[in-house]
Enzyme design. Structure first.
Site, PDB file in Angstrom:
ATOM      1  N   SER A 204      -6.918  19.150  27.115  1.00 18.02           N
ATOM      2  CA  SER A 204      -7.597  20.226  26.838  1.00 18.02           C
ATOM      3  C   SER A 204      -7.628  21.312  28.068  1.00 18.02           C
ATOM      4  O   SER A 204      -8.306  22.382  27.870  1.00 18.02           O
ATOM      5  CB  SER A 204      -8.967  19.666  26.997  1.00 18.02           C
ATOM      6  OG  SER A 204      -9.392  18.759  26.044  1.00 18.02           O
TER       7      SER A 204
ATOM      8  N   HIS B  85     -10.780  11.368  32.683  1.00 11.97           N
ATOM      9  CA  HIS B  85     -11.021  11.685  31.278  1.00 11.97           C
ATOM     10  C   HIS B  85     -11.968  10.603  30.650  1.00 11.97           C
ATOM     11  O   HIS B  85     -12.300  10.500  29.542  1.00 11.97           O
ATOM     12  CB  HIS B  85      -9.501  11.335  30.438  1.00 11.97           C
ATOM     13  CG  HIS B  85      -8.440  12.220  30.812  1.00 11.97           C
ATOM     14  ND1 HIS B  85      -8.521  13.570  30.644  1.00 11.97           N
ATOM     15  CD2 HIS B  85      -7.205  12.027  30.850  1.00 11.97           C
ATOM     16  CE1 HIS B  85      -7.223  14.183  30.885  1.00 11.97           C
ATOM     17  NE2 HIS B  85      -6.631  13.365  31.102  1.00 11.97           N
TER      18      HIS B  85
ATOM     19  N   ARG C 219     -11.477  21.977  24.621  1.00  5.80           N
ATOM     20  CA  ARG C 219     -10.707  22.776  23.781  1.00  5.80           C
ATOM     21  C   ARG C 219     -10.724  22.539  22.312  1.00  5.80           C
ATOM     22  O   ARG C 219     -10.980  21.515  21.929  1.00  5.80           O
ATOM     23  CB  ARG C 219      -9.288  22.522  24.225  1.00  5.80           C
ATOM     24  CG  ARG C 219      -8.248  23.236  23.743  1.00  5.80           C
ATOM     25  CD  ARG C 219      -6.760  23.014  24.251  1.00  5.80           C
ATOM     26  NE  ARG C 219      -5.775  23.827  23.980  1.00  5.80           N
ATOM     27  CZ  ARG C 219      -4.568  23.604  24.047  1.00  5.80           C
ATOM     28  NH1 ARG C 219      -4.107  22.521  24.667  1.00  5.80           N
ATOM     29  NH2 ARG C 219      -3.438  24.557  23.809  1.00  5.80           N
TER      30      ARG C 219
HETATM   31  N1  LIG Z   1      -1.764  26.975  34.070  1.00  7.10           N
HETATM   32  C1  LIG Z   1      -2.051  26.482  32.546  1.00  7.10           C
HETATM   33  N2  LIG Z   1      -2.591  27.615  31.996  1.00  7.10           N
HETATM   34  C2  LIG Z   1      -2.914  27.537  30.448  1.00  7.10           C
HETATM   35  N3  LIG Z   1      -2.446  26.517  29.694  1.00  7.10           N
HETATM   36  C3  LIG Z   1      -2.135  25.415  30.436  1.00  7.10           C
HETATM   37  C4  LIG Z   1      -1.687  25.638  31.740  1.00  7.10           C
HETATM   38  N4  LIG Z   1      -1.163  24.297  32.525  1.00  7.10           N
HETATM   39  C5  LIG Z   1      -0.871  23.465  31.298  1.00  7.10           C
HETATM   40  N5  LIG Z   1      -1.567  24.152  30.251  1.00  7.10           N
HETATM   41  C6  LIG Z   1      -1.583  23.614  28.884  1.00  7.10           C
HETATM   42  O1  LIG Z   1      -2.640  22.660  28.605  1.00  7.10           O
HETATM   43  C7  LIG Z   1      -2.120  21.728  27.821  1.00  7.10           C
HETATM   44  C8  LIG Z   1      -2.235  20.190  28.550  1.00  7.10           C
HETATM   45  O2  LIG Z   1      -3.512  19.768  28.850  1.00  7.10           O
HETATM   46  P1  LIG Z   1      -3.966  18.966  29.817  1.00  7.10           P
HETATM   47  O3  LIG Z   1      -3.644  19.533  31.358  1.00  7.10           O
HETATM   48  O4  LIG Z   1      -5.257  18.543  29.757  1.00  7.10           O
HETATM   49  O5  LIG Z   1      -2.976  17.589  29.814  1.00  7.10           O
HETATM   50  S1  LIG Z   1      -3.405  16.189  30.527  1.00  7.10           S
HETATM   51  O6  LIG Z   1      -4.621  15.791  29.681  1.00  7.10           O
HETATM   52  O7  LIG Z   1      -3.596  16.568  31.892  1.00  7.10           O
HETATM   53  O8  LIG Z   1      -2.248  15.501  30.253  1.00  7.10           O
HETATM   54  C9  LIG Z   1      -0.812  22.080  27.292  1.00  7.10           C
HETATM   55  O9  LIG Z   1      -1.239  22.491  25.843  1.00  7.10           O
HETATM   56  P2  LIG Z   1       0.088  22.968  24.811  1.00  7.10           P
HETATM   57  O10 LIG Z   1       0.828  24.112  25.312  1.00  7.10           O
HETATM   58  O11 LIG Z   1      -0.852  23.562  23.756  1.00  7.10           O
HETATM   59  O12 LIG Z   1       0.530  21.628  24.649  1.00  7.10           O
HETATM   60  C10 LIG Z   1      -0.223  22.977  28.315  1.00  7.10           C
HETATM   61  O13 LIG Z   1       0.531  23.911  28.034  1.00  7.10           O
END
Ligand SMILES: Nc1ncnc2c1ncn2[C@@H]1O[C@H](COP(=O)(O)OS(=O)(=O)O)[C@@H](OP(=O)(O)O)[C@H]1O
Length: 327
Positions: free
Chosen positions: A73, A138, A160
């Site tokens: 998320s 989580h 999200r």
């Molecule tokens: N800096 C930054 N900015 C915007 N988006 C980002 C960023 N870092 C990680 N992501 C996107 O967040 C998604 C991963 O979610 P999480 O970080 O919650 O993953 S986890 O639960 O910690 O494993 C995953 O989303 P999706 O690209 O839709 O798969 C990541 O690409």
């Protein structure tokens, strides 16, 4: 469940815990992993063990900050932003030893149940030198709250759109298992598990809804951010986060571009291309690169069929009815 069926990982727990685990409802997720329903949420054996250790042994401190989320998320992003916000007076963005250049956000903000409390209910937390401790989780809200007792710790949650969460989850799962990102995995069992809520930490709707309610009831201690709003108006959201954490930007900082510097350093494009995130691995296994993908709002449209979207929309409509929560 018969006590002899307790997974190996949990067999060394004390009698009271074994008896509790044996009384929990059981199910299996999309890849056949056994899940236990504890305080309203499904957990696999490893996560459950961490959750129980955490509840038994965590000693909160008033200044603790906990970053909470349902997986996929925006946890990694929120961790990076929070670290940088809190570090900004100590570390220049240009310095080679900025924490975000030396470690992945998950290394800097450890998961309670997935890292610190996995093996023990009394981990050594004295190595966290700062008076201000940053953790993440989580786990579901009630489970977390119970362990925080009445301490005034601050919780920042990021939620999200569930359809994007599902697609992100699918991609990461395949990446971690080092298998092709096959449509068939999503189409069949994973989609069904997700919709039933029977996945690790599920259901996602209960998860997000309970933190949402908590943020309305207790806005001084629980801040609810949305991934989509962080993408749309990052400056405003970072200001909200800074205010909530008690470290608002000064006029001088605003004028000198401090907000933009943090957003740039923590942007997906930047983090993804840092050496530490291209090649590193977390202590518990996942490769850093798997935390970064597209980061697009509405990306699920490219993968879910209209029928799948409709099913998730219907579930959300029903679950979120009357809550005012929208993504
Ligand atoms: N800096 C930054 N900015 C915007 N988006 C980002 C960023 N870092 C990680 N992501 C996107 O967040 C998604 C991963 O979610 P999480 O970080 O919650 O993953 S986890 O639960 O910690 O494993 C995953 O989303 P999706 O690209 O839709 O798969 C990541 O690409």
């Amino acid at each position: 469940m018969d006590e002899t069926e307790i997974p190996k990982k949990l067999q060394n727990e004390d009698e009271e815990t074994i008896s509790l685990i044996s009384s929990l409802p059981l199910d299996v997720d999309f890849d056949g992993t056994k899940l236990f329903k504890y305080q309203g949420y499904w957990y696999n054996d490893k996560t459950l063990q961490g959750v129980l250790h955490f509840q038994r042994g965590f000693e909160p401190k008033d200044m603790d900050i906990i970053i909470a989320s349902f997986p996929k998320s925006g946890t990694t992003w929120l961790k990076a932003l929070t670290v940088d916000l809190l570090e900004r007076s100590k570390q220049k963005h240009s310095s080679d030893d900025h924490p975000l250049l030396l470690d992945n956000p998950h290394g800097l903000v450890p998961f309670l149940e997935l890292r610190l409390f996995t093996e023990t209910s009394k981990p050594d937390l004295t190595t966290i030198s700062s008076s201000l401790r940053l953790f993440s989780t989580h786990m579901g809200f009630q489970t977390l709250r119970e362990a925080l007792k009445n301490s005034p710790c601050k919780i920042v949650y990021v939620g999200r759109n569930m359809k994007d969460v599902l697609v992100s989850f699918w991609y990461t799962n395949c990446a971690q298992l080092k298998i092709e990102v096959e449509r068939s995995i999503l189409d069949s069992i994973m989609f069904e598990s997700f919709c039933r809520g029977v996945i690790n930490y599920g259901s996602s709707w209960e998860h997000v809804l309970n933190y949402w309610r908590a943020s309305l009831e207790d806005s001084k201690y629980v801040l609810f951010l949305k991934y989509e709003e962080l993408k749309k108006e990052p400056r405003d959201q970072l200001n909200i986060l800074a205010e909530f954490l008690g470290c608002p930007f000064t006029v001088e900082e605003e004028e000198s571009g401090s907000v933009e510097e943090i957003l740039d350093l923590c942007s997906l494009g930047n983090l993804k291309n840092l050496e530490i995130n291209k090649t590193g691995k977390t202590l518990k296994g996942p490769e850093h690169k798997n935390f970064f993908r597209e980061g697009e709002v509405g990306d699920s449209k490219n993968y879910l069929t209209p029928e799948m979207e409709k099913i998730i929309d219907m579930i959300i409509e029903e679950k979120f009815r009357g809550s005012d929560l929208k993504f």
